[in-house]
Design a protein around this motif. Structure first.
Motif, PDB file in Angstrom:
ATOM      1  N   LEU B  62       0.830  -1.208   0.000  1.00 44.91           N
ATOM      2  CA  LEU B  62       0.000   0.000   0.000  1.00 44.91           C
ATOM      3  C   LEU B  62       0.866   1.261   0.000  1.00 44.91           C
ATOM      4  O   LEU B  62       0.530   2.253  -0.648  1.00 44.91           O
ATOM      5  CB  LEU B  62      -0.935  -0.004   1.214  1.00 44.91           C
ATOM      6  N   ALA B  66       1.208   4.035  -2.948  1.00 46.45           N
ATOM      7  CA  ALA B  66       0.974   5.456  -2.654  1.00 46.45           C
ATOM      8  C   ALA B  66       2.117   6.304  -3.201  1.00 46.45           C
ATOM      9  O   ALA B  66       1.897   7.393  -3.756  1.00 46.45           O
ATOM     10  CB  ALA B  66       0.822   5.674  -1.148  1.00 46.45           C
ATOM     11  N   ALA B  69       1.665   6.597  -6.896  1.00 46.50           N
ATOM     12  CA  ALA B  69       0.527   7.450  -7.214  1.00 46.50           C
ATOM     13  C   ALA B  69       0.887   8.922  -7.023  1.00 46.50           C
ATOM     14  O   ALA B  69       0.544   9.768  -7.854  1.00 46.50           O
ATOM     15  CB  ALA B  69      -0.665   7.081  -6.334  1.00 46.50           C
ATOM     16  N   TYR B  89      -2.689   2.760 -10.683  1.00 46.17           N
ATOM     17  CA  TYR B  89      -3.314   1.639  -9.987  1.00 46.17           C
ATOM     18  C   TYR B  89      -3.386   0.401 -10.878  1.00 46.17           C
ATOM     19  O   TYR B  89      -3.006  -0.695 -10.486  1.00 46.17           O
ATOM     20  CB  TYR B  89      -4.722   2.020  -9.511  1.00 46.17           C
ATOM     21  N   THR B 103      -2.891  -5.265  -0.806  1.00 47.66           N
ATOM     22  CA  THR B 103      -3.314  -3.930  -0.334  1.00 47.66           C
ATOM     23  C   THR B 103      -4.729  -3.956   0.210  1.00 47.66           C
ATOM     24  O   THR B 103      -5.087  -3.133   1.043  1.00 47.66           O
ATOM     25  CB  THR B 103      -3.258  -2.867  -1.455  1.00 47.66           C
ATOM     26  N   ARG B 122      -3.001   8.465   2.703  1.00 50.48           N
ATOM     27  CA  ARG B 122      -2.315   9.108   1.573  1.00 50.48           C
ATOM     28  C   ARG B 122      -3.074   8.876   0.274  1.00 50.48           C
ATOM     29  O   ARG B 122      -3.193   9.785  -0.556  1.00 50.48           O
ATOM     30  CB  ARG B 122      -0.894   8.559   1.428  1.00 50.48           C
ATOM     31  N   HIS B 123      -3.591   7.675   0.097  1.00 52.89           N
ATOM     32  CA  HIS B 123      -4.363   7.389  -1.112  1.00 52.89           C
ATOM     33  C   HIS B 123      -5.598   8.281  -1.195  1.00 52.89           C
ATOM     34  O   HIS B 123      -5.869   8.884  -2.230  1.00 52.89           O
ATOM     35  CB  HIS B 123      -4.763   5.906  -1.141  1.00 52.89           C
ATOM     36  N   SER B 124      -6.332   8.361  -0.096  1.00 54.90           N
ATOM     37  CA  SER B 124      -7.521   9.220  -0.088  1.00 54.90           C
ATOM     38  C   SER B 124      -7.165  10.644  -0.461  1.00 54.90           C
ATOM     39  O   SER B 124      -7.857  11.301  -1.249  1.00 54.90           O
ATOM     40  CB  SER B 124      -8.168   9.239   1.298  1.00 54.90           C
TER      41      SER B 124
END
Lengths: 190, 190
Positions: B62, B66, B69, B89, B103, B122-124
């Motif tokens: 994960l 991140a 991304a 992704y 993940t 961090r993804h959000s």
DNA sequence: CTGATTTGCCTAAAGGGCTTAGGCAATTAC
DNA sequence: GTAATTGCCTAAGCCCTTTAGGCAAATCAG
């Protein structure tokens, strides 16, 4: 000694119920044998092995879900049909989380094939039936099938995993708005 | 007897690689011990148990995702940023299927918490950053975060499961068109 | 209804993964 | 160089899976 009256179908059915109680991953030949008060080895007369059992459960679930989806979509079109279809999936996943998980156990396709694949096809056809209300050309209609499938399945998976439970609004509030947004999108998809 | 030089981090890293080779579900304390040519029990000095190992792998994955991304989104906005994010992704899932599956192993949150949750945040934030290019009000922005997350994750999951491989067009062809459709949708979301 | 056949569930046993306890040897610290 | 620590080992117990072979219950023929 009285017999328990096992059969492939009864094992699949009981396995589906067990999946909802303890989670699909925790459904095991041993657990099912305990449930029937029977020795583990006895189940091997009715299912080939653990994968076979899981594939049968997956098939039961996918078929049951297709039945419900067909009923929900019957007599509806457009936005109405879209919401009905989407809700069936989400409701099924919430009331039967283990079974819903089972439906995505794609190893089922290679083990049992036939019935599982047939149920899968019914699902595709239902989605396409709903999309007929939006008149899209190929390949856009296929894109739309994939969009709907991805969004609905993705949302359900994330909600089931608890990804939406630590923020506002509730998962139940976003859902109809997202389906509405998809309806709008489909209506104007070039 | 020479030591193998194990550590929690090395196990997590090797576990991640193993996951890509054999599938996340097949990553086992025993398999990892074999990989290092070491007795199974030896790993228990470095990981608490099997769940802990999987949680560490999930966190590695994960976090790595991140990072990628963040790099992809940097310096981009709007449609451009959306495609870049979505592609990261999907590409990650295709090149590292085991890690991608890891993940979503949300038990990780309850076992390790901290780092895993931080990576999730961090993804959000990255998704929200991309959405800033579409100026949406709350709660619509949250709805949009969930829509994007659901569609992207759903598509990737279905593609990885082979759901798109028995029909035309290819999964790679539908993908950019679906992301474009989402861009259009976001642009006009009330 | 009786005897033969089939079928269902049983016991036994082997293999593999998870996990804990306790020990010796290699490393690190003084 | 000696002492403390740490890393990997052996041993052992538990659970799940799967196969082999046996006895008893159900089913079928006559």
């Amino acid at each position: 000694m009285a017999r328990a009256g096992l059969s492939g179908a009864r094992l699949a059915q009981a396995g589906a119920e067990l999946a909802d109680e303890v989670g699909f991953e925790q459904v095991t030949v041993s657990a099912l044998a305990r449930h029937f008060g029977v020795q583990v080895a006895s189940l091997y007369s009715h299912v080939r092995n653990s994968d076979d059992l899981k594939a049968r459960i997956a098939t039961v679930a996918l078929t049951e879900l297709a039945d419900q989806a067909a009923t929900a979509v019957a007599g509806r079109a457009g936005r109405d049909a879209l919401h009905a279809l989407a809700d069936v999936y989400r409701d099924y996943a919430r009331t039967h989380p283990g079974r819903y998980t089972a439906t995505r156990h794609t190893a089922a396709a290679s083990v049992l094939g036939e019935q599982y694949v047939a149920a899968g096809r019914r699902h595709s056809e239902l989605v396409r039936a709903v999309l007929r209300g939006y008149d899209l050309d190929e390949p856009t209609e296929t894109d739309a099938v994939r969009l709907l499938g991805s969004t609905i399945h993705g949302y359900i998976t994330l909600e089931l995993a608890g990804s939406f439970s630590h923020s506002e609004p509730s998962a139940g509030d976003s859902w109809p708005r997202i389906i509405d947004a998809l309806d709008t999108l489909l209506r104007s998809w070039s």
